[in-house]
Design a protein around this motif. Structure first.
Motif, mmCIF file in Angstrom:
data_model
loop_
_atom_site.group_PDB
_atom_site.id
_atom_site.type_symbol
_atom_site.label_atom_id
_atom_site.label_comp_id
_atom_site.label_asym_id
_atom_site.label_seq_id
_atom_site.Cartn_x
_atom_site.Cartn_y
_atom_site.Cartn_z
ATOM 1 N N LYS A 111 0.829 -1.201 0.000
ATOM 2 C CA LYS A 111 0.000 0.000 0.000
ATOM 3 C C LYS A 111 0.867 1.256 0.000
ATOM 4 N N LEU A 112 2.046 1.152 0.600
ATOM 5 C CA LEU A 112 3.005 2.261 0.631
ATOM 6 C C LEU A 112 4.372 1.720 0.269
ATOM 7 N N LEU A 113 5.039 2.384 -0.654
ATOM 8 C CA LEU A 113 6.418 2.031 -0.991
ATOM 9 C C LEU A 113 7.319 3.195 -0.606
ATOM 10 N N ILE A 114 8.284 2.922 0.258
ATOM 11 C CA ILE A 114 9.279 3.921 0.628
ATOM 12 C C ILE A 114 10.521 3.658 -0.215
ATOM 13 N N ALA A 115 10.873 4.590 -1.057
ATOM 14 C CA ALA A 115 11.994 4.421 -1.983
ATOM 15 C C ALA A 115 13.073 5.445 -1.660
ATOM 16 N N ASP A 116 14.176 4.986 -1.077
ATOM 17 C CA ASP A 116 15.267 5.860 -0.649
ATOM 18 C C ASP A 116 16.303 5.930 -1.768
ATOM 19 N N GLU A 117 16.272 7.005 -2.547
ATOM 20 C CA GLU A 117 17.158 7.164 -3.711
ATOM 21 C C GLU A 117 17.094 5.924 -4.606
ATOM 22 N N PRO A 118 15.916 5.490 -5.037
ATOM 23 C CA PRO A 118 15.816 4.215 -5.747
ATOM 24 C C PRO A 118 16.424 4.211 -7.129
ATOM 25 N N THR A 119 16.636 5.391 -7.718
ATOM 26 C CA THR A 119 17.150 5.424 -9.087
ATOM 27 C C THR A 119 18.475 6.168 -9.201
ATOM 28 N N SER A 120 19.136 6.442 -8.073
ATOM 29 C CA SER A 120 20.381 7.212 -8.138
ATOM 30 C C SER A 120 21.485 6.444 -8.862
ATOM 31 N N ALA A 121 21.396 5.096 -8.874
ATOM 32 C CA ALA A 121 22.406 4.283 -9.548
ATOM 33 C C ALA A 121 22.001 3.884 -10.957
ATOM 34 N N LEU A 122 20.863 4.379 -11.440
ATOM 35 C CA LEU A 122 20.342 3.932 -12.727
ATOM 36 C C LEU A 122 20.563 4.957 -13.825
ATOM 37 N N ASP A 123 20.775 4.473 -15.036
ATOM 38 C CA ASP A 123 20.851 5.371 -16.175
ATOM 39 C C ASP A 123 19.464 5.929 -16.459
ATOM 40 N N VAL A 124 19.411 7.007 -17.238
ATOM 41 C CA VAL A 124 18.161 7.751 -17.374
ATOM 42 C C VAL A 124 17.053 6.964 -18.065
ATOM 43 N N THR A 125 17.393 6.097 -19.019
ATOM 44 C CA THR A 125 16.340 5.359 -19.713
ATOM 45 C C THR A 125 15.735 4.291 -18.807
ATOM 46 N N VAL A 126 16.572 3.583 -18.048
ATOM 47 C CA VAL A 126 16.054 2.592 -17.107
ATOM 48 C C VAL A 126 15.335 3.306 -15.960
ATOM 49 N N GLN A 127 15.865 4.447 -15.545
ATOM 50 C CA GLN A 127 15.209 5.254 -14.516
ATOM 51 C C GLN A 127 13.788 5.590 -14.937
ATOM 52 N N ARG A 128 13.622 5.995 -16.168
ATOM 53 C CA ARG A 128 12.285 6.322 -16.672
ATOM 54 C C ARG A 128 11.383 5.094 -16.638
ATOM 55 N N LYS A 129 11.905 3.936 -17.035
ATOM 56 C CA LYS A 129 11.103 2.711 -17.033
ATOM 57 C C LYS A 129 10.654 2.355 -15.625
ATOM 58 N N ILE A 130 11.588 2.442 -14.662
ATOM 59 C CA ILE A 130 11.256 2.116 -13.273
ATOM 60 C C ILE A 130 10.205 3.083 -12.736
ATOM 61 N N LEU A 131 10.415 4.365 -12.969
ATOM 62 C CA LEU A 131 9.499 5.360 -12.425
ATOM 63 C C LEU A 131 8.138 5.321 -13.122
ATOM 64 N N ASP A 132 8.120 4.971 -14.397
ATOM 65 C CA ASP A 132 6.840 4.765 -15.084
ATOM 66 C C ASP A 132 6.072 3.617 -14.433
ATOM 67 N N HIS A 133 6.817 2.569 -14.050
ATOM 68 C CA HIS A 133 6.185 1.429 -13.398
ATOM 69 C C HIS A 133 5.645 1.828 -12.024
ATOM 70 N N LEU A 134 6.431 2.590 -11.267
ATOM 71 C CA LEU A 134 5.972 3.066 -9.967
ATOM 72 C C LEU A 134 4.723 3.942 -10.127
ATOM 73 N N GLU A 135 4.734 4.746 -11.168
ATOM 74 C CA GLU A 135 3.586 5.627 -11.427
ATOM 75 C C GLU A 135 2.330 4.818 -11.756
ATOM 76 N N SER A 136 2.482 3.743 -12.530
ATOM 77 C CA SER A 136 1.329 2.904 -12.863
ATOM 78 C C SER A 136 0.796 2.200 -11.624
#
Length: 574
Positions: free
Chosen positions: A178-203
């Motif tokens: 119900k709640l996801l706490i993400a502590d710098e979850p994409t700081s190690a990711l390149d921008v294209t994968v970052q977008r994919k991950i964050l799009d998934h979180l958004e969905s």
């Protein structure tokens, strides 16, 4: 009238840590509310209390930390009052957590598949060997690992930093909390994968009502992905409200500093008129880190144009590295991580090597540093070939060329205090005596904006950003000619990031240092690099000056990387 009940209410939260010198209050009277499905971003510099607040919510405070006051209401239950068994039942199943550091949270002796499947079983998500394995593959695919079934048998050390982070994201999302706490979850990711991950979180937020508490130092990312922004400074919330509104019209002086220093915003001002720069400088009364970087970028471009025939400090020709992957069929056993890579870096300049996670960037760095042996190809440093170096020659090379690795947790010895860690290269190369080494350590701490008292502390007592500054200080200890920086600023908040980038620019100007700057953050590339080489699947697919690559990208892959820079579409009144 909205009658929906809050999912999370933090009221007057106070967190203290017991130290040898007494009790330290890390969080002071902090409070905020999250509704179901809402995305909230917490931003602030390293040590401001962002991660401590997140850890307090699920009662995972490190060491002697404890909640000393306030309430943490999750669906009406005060999490701070739950027993150990009760809070463990909440973690993972109802509240997912994606930690900042993949190496500290993945066991190096267990393969990736075992660790993902363990989390799935513990949270009761699937039962039976086949079902658990299928779910493990599914969550890793959702987190961005397209070849997840093949990767399950591999170990954490065989993954890049970005791939390890994706594993943690998959584990955090596995129970659809119900709640996801993400502590710098994409700081190690390149921008294209970052977008994919964050799009998934958004969905997830949109489709299943999962709320996301997002801790990040990337203000562009915060504005793009979160509805509400919380700015923390010295353990307190100094400003909160709609994300874009805060970035367009920051009120608190600290928030103004954060906005002015953000590389993702500064990179969009590189080609601004002088009047625009003057206006921004006027609007940032307590700090202008972003301005200095823009000016430095312009000065570097002018210097490069004035010296087009600078001697090459690094020459790489037809470099190739092939790995054999255990457990694979003969046809799939060979993995060509670096495939015919060639480039030159003129002395005193910065070349950025960019590309997606797994594209071969870090492998090139390891080959350059002689931490890996090339399968074929040539490397010349200062005109000297690196093939066949004996131990003495290798030691001489490493005095001239120092690394700063992506992961500060893995590159710092937890049993050495900070002073001894920074002095280690001086001891190894027999530079100076005890007193001069001590003086050099204190000088380096000052250069990376850390107090001298840090010298007696240990890595586990410092934040992620502070640890990365220690790694940079150690690399600079020998005053090298070449520094290889592998994601050296990806873990830093924007103010410290701007300070470190400014420090690197100043040192380069003063000492004619040469940098190979490996990063997935193209916003940083724009303000720090003279030249850019873009890697894809082990090959360099595009290489030119920074301005040329950003303004006239030739390859579709390069255009996709540029389009994925977070916050690019947000209009900011700066």
């Amino acid at each position: 009238m909205n009658t929906q009940q809050p999912l999370l209410e933090v009221k007057d939260l106070e967190v203290t840590f017991r130290t040898q010198s007494g009790t330290v209050q890390a969080i002071r009277k902090t409070g905020f509310t999250m509704m179901p499905g809402e995305t909230v971003a917490i931003v602030g510099e390293s040590g401001s209390g962002k991660s401590t607040t997140a850890h307090a919510i699920i009662n995972l405070l490190p060491g002697t930390g404890k909640i000393s006051g306030g309430e943490i209401l999750f669906e009406g239950r005060d999490l701070s009052k739950l027993s150990r068994n009760e809070i463990e039942d909440v973690r993972g199943r109802l509240i997912g957590f994606v930690p900042q550091d993949p190496m500290s949270n993945l066991n190096p002796v267990w393969n990736i598949g075992f660790q993902v499947e363990e989390a799935i079983r513990a949270n009761g998500i699937a039962h039976g060997k086949k079902a658990v394995r299928a779910k493990a593959i599914e969550v890793l695919q959702q987190a961005g690992l397209s070849d997840a079934d093949r990767r399950l048998k591999q170990f954490p050390h065989q993954f890049s930093g970005g791939m390890r982070q994706r594993v943690l994201i998959g584990i955090g999302l596995s129970s659809s909390p119900k709640l996801l706490i993400a502590d710098e979850p994409t700081s190690a990711l390149d921008v294209t994968v970052q977008r994919k991950i964050l799009d998934h979180l958004e969905s997830l937020t949109r489709d299943s009502g999962t709320a996301l508490l997002f801790i990040t130092h990337d203000l562009g990312l915060a504005a793009e992905r979160a509805e509400k922004l919380i700015v923390m400074y010295k353990g307190q919330i100094v400003e909160a409200g709609p994300s874009v509104e805060i970035l367009q019209n920051p009120v608190h002086p600290y928030t103004k500093r954060l906005v002015a220093a953000a590389p993702s915003l500064a990179s969009r001002r590189i080609q601004s008129a002088t009047g625009s720069l003057e206006t921004l400088d006027h609007e940032a009364p307590t700090g202008s880190e972003g301005i200095d970087l823009i000016v430095a970028a312009e000065h570097r471009a002018a210097a490069q144009a004035a010296q087009p025939d600078a001697e090459a400090a690094i020459v790489v020709k037809d470099l190739e590295k092939i790995y054999n992957i255990r457990g694979q069929k003969a046809a799939e056993r060979e993995l060509k991580a670096v495939d015919g890579v060639s480039f030159e870096i003129p002395r005193g300049t910065t070349m950025a090597l960019v590309g997606e996670s797994g594209s071969g960037k870090s492998t090139v760095a390891k080959l350059l540093l002689q931490l890996e042996t090339p399968t074929s190809g040539q490397i010349r440093i200062g005109g000297k070939a690196m093939e066949g170096l004996d131990r003495k020659g290798l030691l001489t090379l490493r005095r001239k060329m120092q690394p700063v690795f992506q992961d500060p947790y893995g590159s710092l010895d937890p049993l050495r205090n900070i002073g001894n860690t920074i002095a280690e290269p001086l001891v190894t190369h027999k530079v100076g005596d005890k007193a001069s080494r001590r003086a050099r350590v204190l000088e380096l701490l000052d250069q990376v904006s850390l107090p001298q008292a840090v010298a007696t502390r240990y890595p586990n007592e410092l934040s992620g950003g502070q640890r990365q500054r220690i790694a940079i200080a150690r690399a600079l200890a020998l005053k090298p000619e070449i520094v290889v920086l592998d994601e050296a600023v990806s873990a830093l908040d924007v103010l410290v990031q701007a300070q470190i980038l400014q420090l690197l620019a100043d040192l380069q100007s003063e000492l004619q240092l040469t940098y190979l700057f490996i990063t997935h953050d193209l916003a940083v590339v724009r303000v720090i690099a003279d030249n850019v080489a873009v890697m894809q699947k082990g090959k360099i697919v595009e290489a030119s000056t920074t301005d040329d690559v950003f303004e006239n990208p030739k390859q579709q892959y390069t255009r996709e990387l540029l389009d994925a820079i977070p916050g690019a579409g947000i209009e900011l009144a700066l």
